[in-house]
Every structure is written in C-alpha cells, then in structure tokens.
Design a protein around this motif. Structure first.
Motif, mmCIF file in Angstrom:
data_model
loop_
_atom_site.group_PDB
_atom_site.id
_atom_site.type_symbol
_atom_site.label_atom_id
_atom_site.label_comp_id
_atom_site.label_asym_id
_atom_site.label_seq_id
_atom_site.Cartn_x
_atom_site.Cartn_y
_atom_site.Cartn_z
ATOM 1 N N SER A 165 -11.870 4.881 -29.101
ATOM 2 C CA SER A 165 -10.663 5.609 -28.693
ATOM 3 C C SER A 165 -10.192 5.068 -27.348
ATOM 4 O O SER A 165 -10.997 4.583 -26.551
ATOM 5 C CB SER A 165 -10.972 7.099 -28.504
ATOM 6 N N LYS A 212 -16.791 4.861 -33.568
ATOM 7 C CA LYS A 212 -15.425 5.247 -33.189
ATOM 8 C C LYS A 212 -15.031 4.547 -31.891
ATOM 9 O O LYS A 212 -15.841 4.457 -30.962
ATOM 10 C CB LYS A 212 -15.339 6.759 -32.933
ATOM 11 N N SER A 221 -14.986 15.650 -29.175
ATOM 12 C CA SER A 221 -15.440 16.867 -29.866
ATOM 13 C C SER A 221 -14.908 16.953 -31.295
ATOM 14 O O SER A 221 -15.134 17.967 -31.965
ATOM 15 C CB SER A 221 -14.991 18.123 -29.113
ATOM 16 N N ARG A 222 -14.133 15.951 -31.738
ATOM 17 C CA ARG A 222 -13.615 15.994 -33.114
ATOM 18 C C ARG A 222 -14.772 15.816 -34.099
ATOM 19 O O ARG A 222 -15.787 15.192 -33.765
ATOM 20 C CB ARG A 222 -12.583 14.862 -33.350
ATOM 21 N N PRO A 223 -14.602 16.313 -35.332
ATOM 22 C CA PRO A 223 -15.656 16.118 -36.328
ATOM 23 C C PRO A 223 -15.832 14.628 -36.680
ATOM 24 O O PRO A 223 -14.939 13.829 -36.395
ATOM 25 C CB PRO A 223 -15.145 16.918 -37.539
ATOM 26 N N LEU A 253 -9.475 9.939 -32.970
ATOM 27 C CA LEU A 253 -8.231 9.849 -32.192
ATOM 28 C C LEU A 253 -8.220 8.449 -31.597
ATOM 29 O O LEU A 253 -9.087 8.109 -30.775
ATOM 30 C CB LEU A 253 -8.204 10.924 -31.110
ATOM 31 N N TYR A 294 -11.757 16.599 -25.675
ATOM 32 C CA TYR A 294 -11.186 16.918 -26.996
ATOM 33 C C TYR A 294 -11.474 15.776 -27.982
ATOM 34 O O TYR A 294 -11.908 16.008 -29.116
ATOM 35 C CB TYR A 294 -9.673 17.153 -26.858
ATOM 36 N N ILE A 295 -11.247 14.553 -27.523
ATOM 37 C CA ILE A 295 -11.449 13.383 -28.395
ATOM 38 C C ILE A 295 -12.890 13.315 -28.904
ATOM 39 O O ILE A 295 -13.130 13.069 -30.090
ATOM 40 C CB ILE A 295 -11.087 12.083 -27.625
ATOM 41 N N HIS A 347 -15.430 12.760 -39.137
ATOM 42 C CA HIS A 347 -14.453 12.002 -39.942
ATOM 43 C C HIS A 347 -13.115 11.825 -39.216
ATOM 44 O O HIS A 347 -12.197 11.223 -39.779
ATOM 45 C CB HIS A 347 -14.227 12.684 -41.299
ATOM 46 N N VAL A 348 -12.980 12.359 -37.989
ATOM 47 C CA VAL A 348 -11.684 12.292 -37.282
ATOM 48 C C VAL A 348 -11.794 11.378 -36.067
ATOM 49 O O VAL A 348 -12.647 11.569 -35.190
ATOM 50 C CB VAL A 348 -11.223 13.696 -36.820
ATOM 51 N N HIS A 358 -19.628 6.219 -30.117
ATOM 52 C CA HIS A 358 -18.213 6.427 -29.792
ATOM 53 C C HIS A 358 -17.959 5.764 -28.441
ATOM 54 O O HIS A 358 -18.696 6.001 -27.480
ATOM 55 C CB HIS A 358 -17.908 7.929 -29.728
#
Ligand code: NDP
Ligand code: 8X3
Length: 250
Positions: free
Chosen positions: A176, A174, A223-225, A230, A220-221, A227-228, A131
């Motif tokens: 973000s 990911k 800590s998303r599962p 942001l 928060y970003i 498949h999510v 990420h």
C-alpha cells in the motif's frame, strides 16, 4: 498473538504517530538515527507492547542489512513494514540546486527505501504473508516549483511502490502507499535546515494535517481483512487541492 511491525523514521512526525497508533495491535520495531528519542518512545510504548529499537542511517547499505539481520530470532518475522523514513533537503530552483541535498534525497528517499525493503521482504516471501506500507507524497504525483529532486525522489518511490505490488502479488504480500499533502512535522525544519521562520510559513493561514491524521489512515489500511488491499490513498488538509493550490486565509 500480536504481529511484528517495523516502522522506519519513528523518531518524529508521521513515523512516531504511527508507532503510537499501532502499539495496541503490534509488537513494534521502531527505527531512526536519534537514539535518545528511540529510547524515550520505547519507554513510553513499553507499557502497551513489546518494543525493539533499531538505529541506522538508511543510506548505509551495510548497516541496514547487518542491523536488521541482528534482530533476535523471535523478532525476525516482520509482518508489517512501514517505509516512512525520508525528508526533503532544500527548496531551490533547479539551476541553483545543492548537490549534497540532491544526493541526500536520492540516497534516503529512494535507495534507503530499497535497502530496508530488500532486507525485510525476502522473509515475507518465505512466509507467504506480509504488508508493506510505503509513505509517498503528493510530490510523487505532481511536481511543484523548486520541488525538483524531492519530487523526483517521491516519483521514484511511487514507482518502487507499484513495482513491489506487481512483483510480490504472487506471494500474497500486500503493498500500500499513503500519499499525504502538507503535514506539520519536523519535515520543513529539515528542508530549511533549522530555519524556524521559513518552516512556520509553510503552514500559515490554514490547518495542515498532523502526523496523527496520517497514522490514522495507516491504521485503517493495515486493519482491513486479508482479502482487502488499499493500494494508494491520497490525503490532503481540507485547504489543499493539489501540490500548489492551498487556500490560505490572508
Ligand atoms: P520528520 O522529519 O518529522 O520525520 C522524518 C523521519 O525520518 C525521522 O524519524 C528521521 O529520523 C527519519 N530519517 C530521516 N533521514 C533518515 C536517515 N538518513 N536514516 C534514517 N532515518 C532517517 O518528517 P515526516 O514525518 O513529515 O516525514 C516522514 C515521511 O513522510 C517522509 O518519507 C516524507 O517524505 C513523507 N511526507 C511528508 C509530508 C509532510 O508534509 N510532512 C507530506 C508527504 C509525505 P532520524 O532523524 O532520527 O534518523
Ligand atoms: C511533503 C509534501 O508538498 O512539501 O512531501 O512536498 S510537500
């Protein structure tokens, strides 16, 4: 087991707050040029997690690659890269711009971001996971008077962020971007070269964001599962509506 996060520019402001907030969940690689601050933060956070420090100027291409390559083997699997190191240098009308300031902003905010990412991302591609959180700015979405080259550097960072997301999508990585408005950190002191009165004026008459406010969004970003994703999150102080509209009490 805890994953590994590399946070660039962790010696103050948003990066330092991010290191603090991520310490319970990650082993941390904290970065910056000011070694005394890295040492102090390491001492503080080592109570909670394992900490490595890395010190290099993100403009120094050779240092970026050799220092990241020199990490101990068990620290090389970086799961999260927070590309935060950056600053504004000067706030002048285009015709009066200082060329050294221009070089600094392009070299740090654009090329530094590219170098660090290029050094870290191939490992993520190999592992098919990771990420990247890029710290953009509202200055990378709307230009403002005298913001010229700082805005250009953040527009470029915005484009790099979107490009990374496209190119790394096939590898399950990911990407973000966090896009803050006015945050009270050392940012203005750097922009105004240590002029405290001018720096303070930027934050007068309203309550600006803190580094911690931005770090909470980063937390928060990340800590998303799985498949999510942001993709791009804009956050302002309540008094701010755009790059140029800030409701200041007289
Ligand atoms: P700070 O000045 O408090 O922190 C900047 C961090 O970047 C420091 O840790 C500094 O470490 C590091 N850094 C700067 N230049 C270099 C360099 N050449 N090589 C290595 N590290 C460097 O500012 P902020 O926390 O506010 O800024 C962090 C990010 O947030 C920046 O990318 C900025 O553009 C962005 N941002 C800031 C906003 C604000 O209003 N404050 C709003 C929107 C975005 P050291 O000096 O030890 O090397
Ligand atoms: C920092 C916010 O508005 O000072 O990126 O450019 S601003």
């Amino acid at each position: 087991m805890k994953k590994i996060a590399l946070i660039t520019g962790a010696t103050s402001g948003i990066g330092e707050a991010t290191a603090r907030i991520l310490a319970p969940q990650y082993h941390l690689i904290i970065h910056g040029r000011r070694k005394d601050r890295l040492k102090k933060l390491k001492e503080e956070l080592s109570v909670e997690t394992d900490v490595q420090t890395l010190s290099f100027d993100v403009r120094d291409r050779q240092a970026v690659f050799t220092t990241i390559e020199s990490l101990p083997e068990d620290w090389k699997s970086i799961e999260l890269l927070v590309n935060n190191a950056g600053n504004a240098h000067g706030l002048s009308s285009f015709d009066q711009g200082n060329l050294d300031d221009w070089d600094a902003m392009i070299d740090i905010n654009v090329k530094g971001l590219l170098y660090v990412s290029r050094a870290v991302v191939p490992g993520m591609v190999e592992r098919k996971r990771g990420h990247i959180v890029n710290i953009g700015s509202i200055a990378g979405k709307e230009v403002y008077p005298n913001g010229n080259v700082y805005c250009a550097s953040k527009f470029a960072a915005d484009a790099v962020n979107s490009s990374m997301r496209l190119d790394l999508n096939a590898h399950g990585i990911k990407v973000s971007q966090v896009i803050p408005g006015l945050v009270k950190t050392e940012f203005s002191m750097v922009r105004f070269k240590g002029d405290e009165a001018r720096s303070q004026k930027i934050y007068e008459g309203f309550e600006p964001l803190t580094g911690h406010d931005v770090a909470e969004v980063i937390h928060y970003i990340v800590s998303r599962p799985p498949h999510v994703l942001l993709s791009d999150v804009v956050l302002f102080p309540t008094a701010q509506a755009s790059s140029t509209i800030v409701n200041r009490k007289k």
